[in-house]
Design a protein around this motif. Structure first.
Motif, PDB file in Angstrom:
ATOM      1  N   GLN A   1       0.877  -1.194   0.322  1.00 33.12           N
ATOM      2  CA  GLN A   1      -0.190  -0.020  -0.037  1.00 33.12           C
ATOM      3  C   GLN A   1       0.660   1.318  -0.164  1.00 33.12           C
ATOM      4  O   GLN A   1       0.403   2.467  -0.840  1.00 33.12           O
ATOM      5  N   SER A   2       2.357   0.890   1.022  1.00 37.13           N
ATOM      6  CA  SER A   2       2.718   2.386   0.610  1.00 37.13           C
ATOM      7  C   SER A   2       3.203   2.629  -0.338  1.00 37.13           C
ATOM      8  O   SER A   2       3.741   3.521  -0.735  1.00 37.13           O
ATOM      9  N   GLY A   3       3.482   1.778  -1.002  1.00 40.36           N
ATOM     10  CA  GLY A   3       4.676   1.268  -2.744  1.00 40.36           C
ATOM     11  C   GLY A   3       4.048   2.232  -3.781  1.00 40.36           C
ATOM     12  O   GLY A   3       3.748   3.078  -4.430  1.00 40.36           O
ATOM     13  N   ASP A   4       1.986   1.943  -3.342  1.00 43.02           N
ATOM     14  CA  ASP A   4       1.252   2.041  -4.477  1.00 43.02           C
ATOM     15  C   ASP A   4       0.882   3.974  -4.177  1.00 43.02           C
ATOM     16  O   ASP A   4       0.583   4.509  -5.663  1.00 43.02           O
ATOM     17  N   SER A   5       1.323   4.211  -2.620  1.00 45.97           N
ATOM     18  CA  SER A   5       0.238   5.844  -2.782  1.00 45.97           C
ATOM     19  C   SER A   5       1.666   6.235  -3.512  1.00 45.97           C
ATOM     20  O   SER A   5       1.619   7.162  -3.773  1.00 45.97           O
ATOM     21  N   HIS A   6       2.974   5.509  -3.142  1.00 48.02           N
ATOM     22  CA  HIS A   6       4.147   6.589  -3.773  1.00 48.02           C
ATOM     23  C   HIS A   6       4.549   6.719  -5.375  1.00 48.02           C
ATOM     24  O   HIS A   6       4.476   7.811  -5.567  1.00 48.02           O
ATOM     25  N   VAL A   7       4.284   5.408  -5.882  1.00 47.54           N
ATOM     26  CA  VAL A   7       3.683   5.808  -7.379  1.00 47.54           C
ATOM     27  C   VAL A   7       2.968   6.842  -7.490  1.00 47.54           C
ATOM     28  O   VAL A   7       2.443   7.645  -8.721  1.00 47.54           O
ATOM     29  N   LEU A   8       1.423   6.543  -6.622  1.00 50.18           N
ATOM     30  CA  LEU A   8       0.658   7.746  -7.820  1.00 50.18           C
ATOM     31  C   LEU A   8       1.220   8.844  -7.460  1.00 50.18           C
ATOM     32  O   LEU A   8       0.341   9.721  -8.203  1.00 50.18           O
TER      33      LEU A   8
ATOM     34  N   LEU B   1       1.293  13.782 -13.763  1.00 51.71           N
ATOM     35  CA  LEU B   1       0.978  14.652 -15.183  1.00 51.71           C
ATOM     36  C   LEU B   1       0.567  16.495 -14.687  1.00 51.71           C
ATOM     37  O   LEU B   1       0.122  17.462 -15.556  1.00 51.71           O
ATOM     38  N   LYS B   2       0.584  16.929 -13.359  1.00 46.75           N
ATOM     39  CA  LYS B   2       0.796  18.274 -13.413  1.00 46.75           C
ATOM     40  C   LYS B   2       1.559  19.199 -14.238  1.00 46.75           C
ATOM     41  O   LYS B   2       1.348  20.235 -14.384  1.00 46.75           O
ATOM     42  N   GLU B   3       2.787  18.467 -14.147  1.00 48.13           N
ATOM     43  CA  GLU B   3       4.039  19.639 -15.374  1.00 48.13           C
ATOM     44  C   GLU B   3       3.390  18.479 -16.197  1.00 48.13           C
ATOM     45  O   GLU B   3       3.624  20.116 -17.362  1.00 48.13           O
ATOM     46  N   LEU B   4       3.391  17.640 -16.660  1.00 47.82           N
ATOM     47  CA  LEU B   4       2.532  17.497 -18.322  1.00 47.82           C
ATOM     48  C   LEU B   4       1.811  18.411 -18.388  1.00 47.82           C
ATOM     49  O   LEU B   4       1.820  19.157 -19.629  1.00 47.82           O
ATOM     50  N   GLN B   5       0.861  18.614 -17.458  1.00 47.36           N
ATOM     51  CA  GLN B   5      -0.584  19.720 -18.039  1.00 47.36           C
ATOM     52  C   GLN B   5      -0.479  21.292 -17.790  1.00 47.36           C
ATOM     53  O   GLN B   5      -0.453  21.548 -18.574  1.00 47.36           O
ATOM     54  N   LYS B   6       1.004  21.713 -17.066  1.00 45.65           N
ATOM     55  CA  LYS B   6       1.190  22.847 -17.392  1.00 45.65           C
ATOM     56  C   LYS B   6       2.019  22.700 -18.236  1.00 45.65           C
ATOM     57  O   LYS B   6       2.228  24.501 -19.342  1.00 45.65           O
ATOM     58  N   ASN B   7       2.987  21.941 -18.670  1.00 43.30           N
ATOM     59  CA  ASN B   7       3.979  22.463 -20.186  1.00 43.30           C
ATOM     60  C   ASN B   7       3.271  22.971 -20.993  1.00 43.30           C
ATOM     61  O   ASN B   7       3.088  23.396 -22.053  1.00 43.30           O
ATOM     62  N   VAL B   8       1.878  21.368 -21.311  1.00 46.26           N
ATOM     63  CA  VAL B   8       1.220  21.631 -22.044  1.00 46.26           C
ATOM     64  C   VAL B   8       0.472  23.218 -22.251  1.00 46.26           C
ATOM     65  O   VAL B   8       0.096  23.078 -23.462  1.00 46.26           O
ATOM     66  N   ASP B   9       0.413  23.682 -21.349  1.00 49.12           N
ATOM     67  CA  ASP B   9      -0.890  24.645 -21.180  1.00 49.12           C
ATOM     68  C   ASP B   9       0.337  26.358 -22.144  1.00 49.12           C
ATOM     69  O   ASP B   9       0.059  26.762 -22.867  1.00 49.12           O
ATOM     70  N   LEU B  10       1.396  25.222 -21.517  1.00 45.20           N
ATOM     71  CA  LEU B  10       2.700  26.587 -21.966  1.00 45.20           C
ATOM     72  C   LEU B  10       2.633  26.610 -23.532  1.00 45.20           C
ATOM     73  O   LEU B  10       3.075  27.596 -24.009  1.00 45.20           O
TER      74      LEU B  10
ATOM     75  N   LEU C   1       4.332   9.911  -7.801  1.00 45.47           N
ATOM     76  CA  LEU C   1       4.699  10.299  -8.231  1.00 45.47           C
ATOM     77  C   LEU C   1       3.505  10.417  -9.878  1.00 45.47           C
ATOM     78  O   LEU C   1       4.167  11.957 -10.708  1.00 45.47           O
ATOM     79  N   ILE C   2       2.928  10.057  -9.954  1.00 48.32           N
ATOM     80  CA  ILE C   2       2.566   9.921 -11.463  1.00 48.32           C
ATOM     81  C   ILE C   2       1.211  11.323 -11.587  1.00 48.32           C
ATOM     82  O   ILE C   2       1.609  12.160 -12.652  1.00 48.32           O
ATOM     83  N   LEU C   3       0.839  11.690 -10.118  1.00 51.07           N
ATOM     84  CA  LEU C   3       0.402  12.880 -10.563  1.00 51.07           C
ATOM     85  C   LEU C   3       1.331  13.982 -10.292  1.00 51.07           C
ATOM     86  O   LEU C   3       0.730  14.968 -10.573  1.00 51.07           O
ATOM     87  N   GLU C   4       1.963  13.688 -10.057  1.00 53.35           N
ATOM     88  CA  GLU C   4       2.961  15.197  -9.932  1.00 53.35           C
ATOM     89  C   GLU C   4       4.075  15.373 -11.352  1.00 53.35           C
ATOM     90  O   GLU C   4       4.033  17.035 -12.062  1.00 53.35           O
TER      91      GLU C   4
END
Length: 455
Positions: free
Chosen positions: A389-396, A403-412, A398-401
């Motif tokens: 459970q702790s490994g899954d939360s860590h991976v999620l 995705l946020k960076e990807l969204q920011k770059n896409v908007d730019l 990372l994926i969320l971060e």
């Protein structure tokens, strides 16, 4: 018989010796010109000082040597013929074997003191050394002279111009009561004779000579003046080929430069080169036209308007190039596509590692021997589940971060694309509007200037 022959010989000899022999010196001796001719050139040749001396003048054009616009100078080569009556000279031609005219040196008799108002340089042409005297006292004098005169030129319609230059003749000291100055030929005869004897015209086409006279009042006295007006039309072919057509060709080249791609530097360099070529032609024009003129020459308007259009075209090209460069800079702000690919691979690697950990834990649990007790397996299973459970939360996270960076770059990237698209659209609109303005201005200006030239 002998006597008759001798008589015939005597008669024939007397006939030969009785024939009179005359010479020009006999006429000069009769007129007392061989002894002392100073009396004939001291004063005006009249027996009564109240009688005016009438001088008749003719001026014909032999050649148009130059007409310089820069210095406002007219240089013709003319033939001047004048005649007047010398009241102290006359003889009977019958007494001198029919001699009715005699040529004598020009310095032996009085001559009219005529001068040309417009002459600015002394004539250096050789003078005719003789004048012709008739038996009735009429004196004829003919001179060929090069006249360097000033002329007020109207260069408004250069090179399709017609110029009129005057040669004004008057006496220096004799007013109208003492000497009358009259034209010997009218305008039509002077024009016809000039066309017959005209040798060279250069770039000018002779049109006509007009003769007029007027009285000038000075110091309460009137002075007779004769004005010969020479009308000439320029042959414009040389100036059209060497000046007007090249400028028109440069204008067509500048117009054709609109079809060169704007994102390259060749268009800007091409327009600068054409503008420099026009500048060289303007320097040549400056050497031709006078420094001052009552009206602005149409050729100067022609050059300045075309030069201004090319300058505006250059400025428009600079503006369009700036907008396109701004679009390129905006696109370069967005990261390259390789960064996106690397980030995606990193996320995939982390997911695979987590999945392997899960599978390993499951295998370990499954390999436990069946003889082991249930109460010993429960704590281990709980520990494994907590780790998963702790490994899954860590991976999620990372994926969320990511995705946020990807969204920011896409908007730019989208904002940059939108901003760059606006710059390109604005550059295209400016290019289209200026091209329409350029073509419209040229289409209206050129016919108007050529109509004004020929009216």
């Amino acid at each position: 018989m002998m006597r008759f022959a001798f008589l015939l010989l005597v008669i024939s000899t007397d006939g030969v010796t009785s024939k009179k022999v005359c010479s020009y010196l006999d006429v000069l001796d009769y007129l007392n010109l061989t002894k002392d001719s100073n009396v004939f050139k001291l004063t005006r040749p009249v027996l009564d000082y109240t009688h005016p001396t009438t001088v008749e003048l003719d001026i014909f054009l032999y050649a148009i040597l130059a007409l310089i616009e820069k210095t406002q100078t007219f240089i013709p080569f003319i033939w001047a013929a004048m005649k007047w009556k010398h009241e102290g000279i006359s003889w009977d031609p019958a007494e001198f074997c029919g001699i009715s005219q005699i040529a004598i040196p020009r310095d032996m008799l009085w001559r009219p003191d005529l001068f040309i108002f417009e002459m600015i340089q002394k004539d250096d042409s050789p003078l005719n050394p003789y004048i012709l005297v008739s038996s009735d006292g009429m004196v004829h004098s003919e001179e060929d002279m090069k006249v360097v005169s000033t002329c007020k030129l109207d260069v408004h319609k250069f090179p399709f111009d017609t110029q009129r230059c005057n040669i004004s003749v008057a006496s220096a000291i004799h007013h109208a009561d003492e000497m009358r100055l009259l034209p010997c030929s009218n305008s039509s005869r002077a024009t016809q004779f000039t066309r017959e004897v005209l040798k060279t015209q250069g770039e000018w086409e002779f049109i006509q000579i007009s003769v007029s006279s007027f009285n000038m009042t000075y110091s309460n006295r009137q002075w007779d003046n004769l004005i010969y007006t020479f009308t000439m039309r320029r042959r414009p072919l040389l100036h059209v080929i060497n000046f007007l057509l090249p400028i028109l060709f440069f204008l067509c080249l500048d117009l054709a430069s609109f079809f060169i791609a704007d994102h390259r530097g060749e268009k800007l360099g091409f327009k600068v080169t054409v503008l420099l070529a026009i500048s060289v032609l303007l320097l040549i024009l400056n050497d031709i036209l006078p420094s001052m003129s009552n009206k602005t020459p149409l050729i100067a308007t022609y050059c300045i308007v075309i030069f201004a259009l090319m300058l505006l075209s250059l400025l428009e090209t600079i503006l369009v190039t700036h907008l396109l460069e701004k679009d390129s800079v905006a696109q370069e702000k967005v990261g390259p596509a390789d960064d996106w690919q690397q980030k995606k691979e990193k996320v995939k690697t982390q997911d695979c590692t987590t999945e392997e950990n899960k599978q390993t834990s499951c295998v370990c649990i499954c390999k436990v021997s069946a003889g082991e007790k249930q109460h010993e397996l429960l704590p281990m299973a709980e520990e494994v589940n907590s780790r998963i459970q702790s490994g899954d939360s860590h991976v999620l996270l990372l994926i969320l971060e990511e995705l946020k960076e990807l969204q920011k770059n896409v908007d730019l990237h989208l904002n940059s694309r939108l901003e760059g698209g606006k710059s390109c659209l604005l550059a295209a609109r400016i290019n289209k509007v200026f091209f329409i303005f350029y073509v419209t201005t040229v289409s209206l200006f050129l016919p108007l200037i050529f109509i004004e030239w020929h009216t």
